[in-house]
Design a protein around this motif. Structure first.
Motif, PDB file in Angstrom:
ATOM      1  N   GLY A 176      90.573  71.586 -21.452  1.00 12.44           N
ATOM      2  CA  GLY A 176      89.235  72.009 -21.839  1.00 12.44           C
ATOM      3  C   GLY A 176      89.174  72.528 -23.260  1.00 12.44           C
ATOM      4  N   GLN A 177      87.982  72.459 -23.827  1.00 14.14           N
ATOM      5  CA  GLN A 177      87.745  72.986 -25.167  1.00 14.14           C
ATOM      6  C   GLN A 177      87.420  74.478 -25.034  1.00 14.14           C
ATOM      7  OE1 GLN A 177      88.567  70.610 -27.194  1.00 14.14           O
ATOM      8  NE2 GLN A 177      88.540  69.147 -25.507  1.00 14.14           N
ATOM      9  N   ILE A 178      88.248  75.321 -25.631  1.00 17.12           N
ATOM     10  CA  ILE A 178      88.184  76.765 -25.398  1.00 17.12           C
ATOM     11  C   ILE A 178      87.735  77.493 -26.657  1.00 17.12           C
ATOM     12  CG2 ILE A 178      89.508  78.797 -24.707  1.00 17.12           C
ATOM     13  CD1 ILE A 178      91.377  76.935 -23.165  1.00 17.12           C
ATOM     14  N   SER A 179      86.545  78.069 -26.596  1.00 21.47           N
ATOM     15  CA  SER A 179      86.004  78.873 -27.696  1.00 21.47           C
ATOM     16  C   SER A 179      86.247  80.344 -27.393  1.00 21.47           C
ATOM     17  CB  SER A 179      84.505  78.607 -27.840  1.00 21.47           C
ATOM     18  OG  SER A 179      83.815  79.120 -26.713  1.00 21.47           O
ATOM     19  N   VAL A 180      85.686  81.215 -28.217  1.00 20.84           N
ATOM     20  CA  VAL A 180      85.813  82.653 -27.982  1.00 20.84           C
ATOM     21  C   VAL A 180      85.188  83.022 -26.640  1.00 20.84           C
ATOM     22  CG1 VAL A 180      85.115  84.937 -28.770  1.00 20.84           C
ATOM     23  CG2 VAL A 180      85.919  83.236 -30.427  1.00 20.84           C
ATOM     24  N   ASP A 181      83.987  82.503 -26.361  1.00 19.61           N
ATOM     25  CA  ASP A 181      83.326  82.785 -25.088  1.00 19.61           C
ATOM     26  C   ASP A 181      84.134  82.247 -23.911  1.00 19.61           C
ATOM     27  OD1 ASP A 181      81.303  84.058 -26.405  1.00 19.61           O
ATOM     28  OD2 ASP A 181      79.885  82.405 -26.282  1.00 19.61           O
ATOM     29  N   SER A 182      84.706  81.065 -24.095  1.00 17.44           N
ATOM     30  CA  SER A 182      85.547  80.488 -23.042  1.00 17.44           C
ATOM     31  C   SER A 182      86.750  81.375 -22.779  1.00 17.44           C
ATOM     32  CB  SER A 182      86.030  79.085 -23.448  1.00 17.44           C
ATOM     33  OG  SER A 182      84.985  78.293 -23.940  1.00 17.44           O
ATOM     34  N   GLY A 183      87.386  81.825 -23.856  1.00 20.10           N
ATOM     35  CA  GLY A 183      88.557  82.683 -23.728  1.00 20.10           C
ATOM     36  C   GLY A 183      88.236  83.984 -23.019  1.00 20.10           C
ATOM     37  N   ILE A 184      87.059  84.546 -23.306  1.00 21.11           N
ATOM     38  CA  ILE A 184      86.651  85.781 -22.637  1.00 21.11           C
ATOM     39  C   ILE A 184      86.520  85.556 -21.135  1.00 21.11           C
ATOM     40  CG2 ILE A 184      84.720  87.390 -22.337  1.00 21.11           C
ATOM     41  CD1 ILE A 184      84.234  87.199 -25.340  1.00 21.11           C
ATOM     42  N   ALA A 185      85.842  84.470 -20.752  1.00 20.62           N
ATOM     43  CA  ALA A 185      85.650  84.184 -19.324  1.00 20.62           C
ATOM     44  C   ALA A 185      86.984  83.949 -18.620  1.00 20.62           C
ATOM     45  CB  ALA A 185      84.732  82.974 -19.157  1.00 20.62           C
ATOM     46  N   LEU A 186      87.871  83.187 -19.241  1.00 21.25           N
ATOM     47  CA  LEU A 186      89.173  82.911 -18.634  1.00 21.25           C
ATOM     48  C   LEU A 186      90.011  84.187 -18.531  1.00 21.25           C
ATOM     49  CD1 LEU A 186      89.903  79.553 -20.467  1.00 21.25           C
ATOM     50  CD2 LEU A 186      89.633  79.815 -17.992  1.00 21.25           C
ATOM     51  N   TYR A 187      89.952  85.014 -19.570  1.00 19.26           N
ATOM     52  CA  TYR A 187      90.697  86.275 -19.573  1.00 19.26           C
ATOM     53  C   TYR A 187      90.164  87.219 -18.500  1.00 19.26           C
ATOM     54  CZ  TYR A 187      92.715  90.649 -21.322  1.00 19.26           C
ATOM     55  OH  TYR A 187      93.396  91.846 -21.432  1.00 19.26           O
ATOM     56  N   GLU A 188      88.839  87.296 -18.375  1.00 20.46           N
ATOM     57  CA  GLU A 188      88.244  88.144 -17.347  1.00 20.46           C
ATOM     58  C   GLU A 188      88.698  87.727 -15.954  1.00 20.46           C
ATOM     59  OE1 GLU A 188      83.990  89.452 -19.440  1.00 20.46           O
ATOM     60  OE2 GLU A 188      84.121  87.620 -18.231  1.00 20.46           O
ATOM     61  N   GLY A 189      88.820  86.433 -15.750  1.00 19.91           N
ATOM     62  CA  GLY A 189      89.284  85.959 -14.455  1.00 19.91           C
ATOM     63  C   GLY A 189      90.722  86.342 -14.174  1.00 19.91           C
ATOM     64  N   ILE A 190      91.524  86.427 -15.230  1.00 15.93           N
ATOM     65  CA  ILE A 190      92.941  86.781 -15.060  1.00 15.93           C
ATOM     66  C   ILE A 190      93.102  88.274 -14.770  1.00 15.93           C
ATOM     67  CG2 ILE A 190      95.156  86.987 -16.264  1.00 15.93           C
ATOM     68  CD1 ILE A 190      94.483  84.413 -17.735  1.00 15.93           C
ATOM     69  N   VAL A 191      92.424  89.116 -15.555  1.00  8.62           N
ATOM     70  CA  VAL A 191      92.606  90.571 -15.428  1.00  8.62           C
ATOM     71  C   VAL A 191      91.697  91.183 -14.363  1.00  8.62           C
ATOM     72  CG1 VAL A 191      93.365  90.767 -17.820  1.00  8.62           C
ATOM     73  CG2 VAL A 191      90.936  91.100 -17.266  1.00  8.62           C
ATOM     74  N   GLY A 192      90.671  90.439 -13.926  1.00  4.83           N
ATOM     75  CA  GLY A 192      89.805  90.936 -12.869  1.00  4.83           C
ATOM     76  C   GLY A 192      88.778  91.957 -13.310  1.00  4.83           C
ATOM     77  N   ARG A 193      88.488  92.032 -14.582  1.00  9.74           N
ATOM     78  CA  ARG A 193      87.466  92.955 -15.081  1.00  9.74           C
ATOM     79  C   ARG A 193      86.790  92.341 -16.301  1.00  9.74           C
ATOM     80  NH1 ARG A 193      89.721  95.133 -19.598  1.00  9.74           N
ATOM     81  NH2 ARG A 193      92.000  95.106 -19.726  1.00  9.74           N
ATOM     82  N   ALA A 194      85.546  92.735 -16.501  1.00 11.30           N
ATOM     83  CA  ALA A 194      84.784  92.205 -17.622  1.00 11.30           C
ATOM     84  C   ALA A 194      85.225  92.844 -18.935  1.00 11.30           C
ATOM     85  CB  ALA A 194      83.296  92.445 -17.401  1.00 11.30           C
ATOM     86  N   VAL A 195      85.262  92.039 -19.977  1.00 13.78           N
ATOM     87  CA  VAL A 195      85.509  92.549 -21.325  1.00 13.78           C
ATOM     88  C   VAL A 195      84.332  92.196 -22.240  1.00 13.78           C
ATOM     89  CG1 VAL A 195      88.008  92.459 -21.109  1.00 13.78           C
ATOM     90  CG2 VAL A 195      86.787  90.467 -21.975  1.00 13.78           C
ATOM     91  N   GLY A 196      83.412  91.407 -21.743  1.00 11.00           N
ATOM     92  CA  GLY A 196      82.185  91.077 -22.459  1.00 11.00           C
ATOM     93  C   GLY A 196      81.001  91.554 -21.642  1.00 11.00           C
ATOM     94  N   TRP A 197      79.797  91.509 -22.229  1.00  9.26           N
ATOM     95  CA  TRP A 197      78.630  92.054 -21.543  1.00  9.26           C
ATOM     96  C   TRP A 197      77.903  91.024 -20.691  1.00  9.26           C
ATOM     97  CZ3 TRP A 197      74.150  89.598 -22.717  1.00  9.26           C
ATOM     98  CH2 TRP A 197      74.077  88.936 -23.952  1.00  9.26           C
ATOM     99  N   GLY A 198      78.328  89.775 -20.727  1.00 10.76           N
ATOM    100  CA  GLY A 198      77.630  88.736 -19.973  1.00 10.76           C
ATOM    101  C   GLY A 198      77.918  88.778 -18.490  1.00 10.76           C
ATOM    102  N   PRO A 199      77.174  87.993 -17.691  1.00  7.59           N
ATOM    103  CA  PRO A 199      77.426  87.911 -16.253  1.00  7.59           C
ATOM    104  C   PRO A 199      78.857  87.443 -15.983  1.00  7.59           C
ATOM    105  CG  PRO A 199      75.332  86.878 -16.816  1.00  7.59           C
ATOM    106  CD  PRO A 199      76.020  87.173 -18.110  1.00  7.59           C
ATOM    107  N   THR A 200      79.459  87.976 -14.921  1.00 10.03           N
ATOM    108  CA  THR A 200      80.866  87.677 -14.637  1.00 10.03           C
ATOM    109  C   THR A 200      81.048  86.538 -13.639  1.00 10.03           C
ATOM    110  OG1 THR A 200      80.894  89.340 -12.876  1.00 10.03           O
ATOM    111  CG2 THR A 200      81.526  90.063 -15.089  1.00 10.03           C
ATOM    112  N   PHE A 201      79.947  85.945 -13.163  1.00  8.83           N
ATOM    113  CA  PHE A 201      80.079  84.908 -12.134  1.00  8.83           C
ATOM    114  C   PHE A 201      80.892  83.716 -12.630  1.00  8.83           C
ATOM    115  CE2 PHE A 201      78.470  81.096  -9.905  1.00  8.83           C
ATOM    116  CZ  PHE A 201      78.867  81.426  -8.614  1.00  8.83           C
ATOM    117  N   PHE A 202      80.645  83.288 -13.879  1.00 10.67           N
ATOM    118  CA  PHE A 202      81.383  82.142 -14.416  1.00 10.67           C
ATOM    119  C   PHE A 202      82.872  82.440 -14.488  1.00 10.67           C
ATOM    120  CE2 PHE A 202      82.669  79.542 -18.258  1.00 10.67           C
ATOM    121  CZ  PHE A 202      82.690  78.334 -17.575  1.00 10.67           C
TER     122      PHE A 202
END
Length: 460
Positions: free
Chosen positions: A26-52
């Motif tokens: 996949g093509q991974i941007s900053v937003d993509s990296g945030i979503a993938l990282y949040e899924g790994i650590v189990g907590r949000a690091v950005g202010w967007g919805p965490t469903f993705f």
């Protein structure tokens, strides 16, 4: 026609396979990296919805989750396009010119680029399009298969508000449409059908709440809600825009900002995106110094002071979003891997652009000046389809298409007062929905086949 259907399905499968191989992981941007990282650590690091982020984690997390997301998105996108070109199409009854235009719309390079990008906007578009497609296809199925398709459509609809706040504008009309289609599949009094509609709407709401809860358990959200932070960002952009478009000689004293910050707002403002000024210490300091209440008050003061400046700013920003002018600061698509180093380290990947990424980037640059990356083109397609739909029959099929057009317009319109950047991805759901509607109308020009099938299946 069987050879045609087999050929379309084979080509679609080939496209999905090749594109999954080219794009994976996949093509991974900053937003993509945030979503993938949040899924790994189990907590949000950005202010967007965490469903993705939760979805990527459920798919396996990290690079595995990203790869599976790309593969599924390729299958869903090209499976849906293939179904649109084949389901219910009768040999000899659709003019060749209609089929040629429909195939050209389905072969849009836009889908080839976007199926491989790890963005919630991409999932929102695929999910909304799938919901509409399943509603349409259910009309041509026998009752049991139709109910399964409608149940799948309900799941898709339930996810829409969880991916992006504006998803609610898609979810509500589609949920009502789905409930109406379900009620029409059963014989009975008006009371029975009304009860089925209510039950369907309750099911959709329950599914959405359950998915939201499951996502919250997988990825914990930040204390500040995405909606409140989103409003703060939009108001900040509006304040800067009103300063930039103020009448000559207007000191913009209503902002309460320093003369230095005001001057930088005037000279550094861009209708294409908010972040051209976000790195300036004076402007950022001014914006961050305000509480939510202060920001709202300053925003209201600015509109009262010069409503024309606000309207001009909003009009220019929306023009940039739909590609009505130069798009030098807009991002048409994304290719390569570039995210926060901490996030990339957790994912186990490096920031790079390999030969595949360079190939994709070269193709994007080739199509960037064309209508492929101009939302005004897709809005024009949607407008033509809407006008024709208003003149069509009152079959269930036509009402589904009308609702699909309505939600596309609602989603497009929601960005008039909210857009903060002209990146193409924000309106990608509109591009997908408008293409879906046009393809379906081209290959089902009479609008009567679905009605006959609907009557036949309801009697089974």
């Amino acid at each position: 026609m069987s050879k045609y259907r087999a050929s379309v399905l084979l080509i679609a499968l080939l496209f999905a396979t090749l594109l999954a191989a080219i794009h994976s992981p996949g093509q991974i941007s900053v937003d993509s990296g945030i979503a993938l990282y949040e899924g790994i650590v189990g907590r949000a690091v950005g202010w967007g919805p965490t469903f993705f982020a939760a979805v990527l984690a459920w798919l396996g997390g990290g690079i595995l989750g990203a790869s599976i997301f790309v593969a599924l998105n390729c299958l869903v996108t090209y499976g849906l396009l293939a179904a649109l070109l084949t389901v219910g199409v009768s040999a000899g009854k659709v003019p060749v010119w209609r089929m040629c235009i429909a195939v050209l719309l389905a072969a849009n390079p836009l889908f080839m680029f976007y199926v491989g990008i790890i963005w919630k906007d991409v999932m929102l578009a695929s999910t909304a399009a799938s919901a509409v497609g399943l509603l349409l296809f259910s009309l041509r199925m026998e009752r049991r298969s139709a109910l399964l398709a409608l149940f799948a459509s309900t799941i898709c609809i339930a996810m829409l508000p969880l991916l992006r706040q504006q998803g609610i504008l898609l979810a509500v009309p589609l949920a009502v449409m789905c409930a109406w289609v379900i009620a029409r599949r059963f014989e009975g009094s008006m009371g029975v059908r009304a009860g089925l509609m209510v039950a369907s709407l309750v099911l959709t709401l329950t599914m959405s709440a359950a998915l939201s809860k499951a996502a919250a358990l997988r990825v914990t959200s930040l204390p500040a809600s995405p909606v409140s932070v989103g409003f703060l960002t939009i108001r900040a952009y509006d304040i800067v825009g009103m300063v930039a478009y103020a009448e000559p000689g207007d000191s913009s004293a209503w902002t309460g900002a320093s003369p230095v910050a005001i001057q930088k707002m005037k000279t550094g403002y861009s209708p294409q995106r908010i972040d051209t000024l976000w790195h300036d210490a004076d402007v950022r300091g001014y914006i961050n110094s305000m509480s939510a209440e202060q920001s709202a008050q300053v925003w209201r003061n600015g509109i009262k002071q010069d409503p024309q400046a606000y309207l001009t700013h909003r009009a220019r920003a929306f023009e940039a979003l739909i590609g009505a002018g130069p798009m030098t600061g807009c991002v048409p698509a994304y290719w390569g891997v570039a995210a926060v180093p901490e996030h990339l380290s957790a994912l186990g990947v490096a920031e790079e652009m390999d030969p595949r990424d360079r190939f994709i980037g070269g193709e994007v640059k080739l199509f960037e000046p064309t209508m492929v990356f101009r939302h005004w083109w897709y809005a024009a397609l949607l407008l033509i389809a809407t006008v024709l739909l208003l003149r069509g029959s009152h079959s269930t099929e036509r009402w589904i298409l009308r609702v699909a057009a309505l939600v596309a317009w609602l989603y497009l319109g929601s960005f008039v007062p909210t857009t903060i950047a002209c990146d193409f991805r924000y309106l990608y759901p509109v591009s997908f929905l408008s293409t879906l509607i046009c393809i379906y109308m081209l290959v089902h020009p009479q609008g009567r086949q679905a009605v006959k099938g609907e009557v036949a299946t309801s009697a089974q």
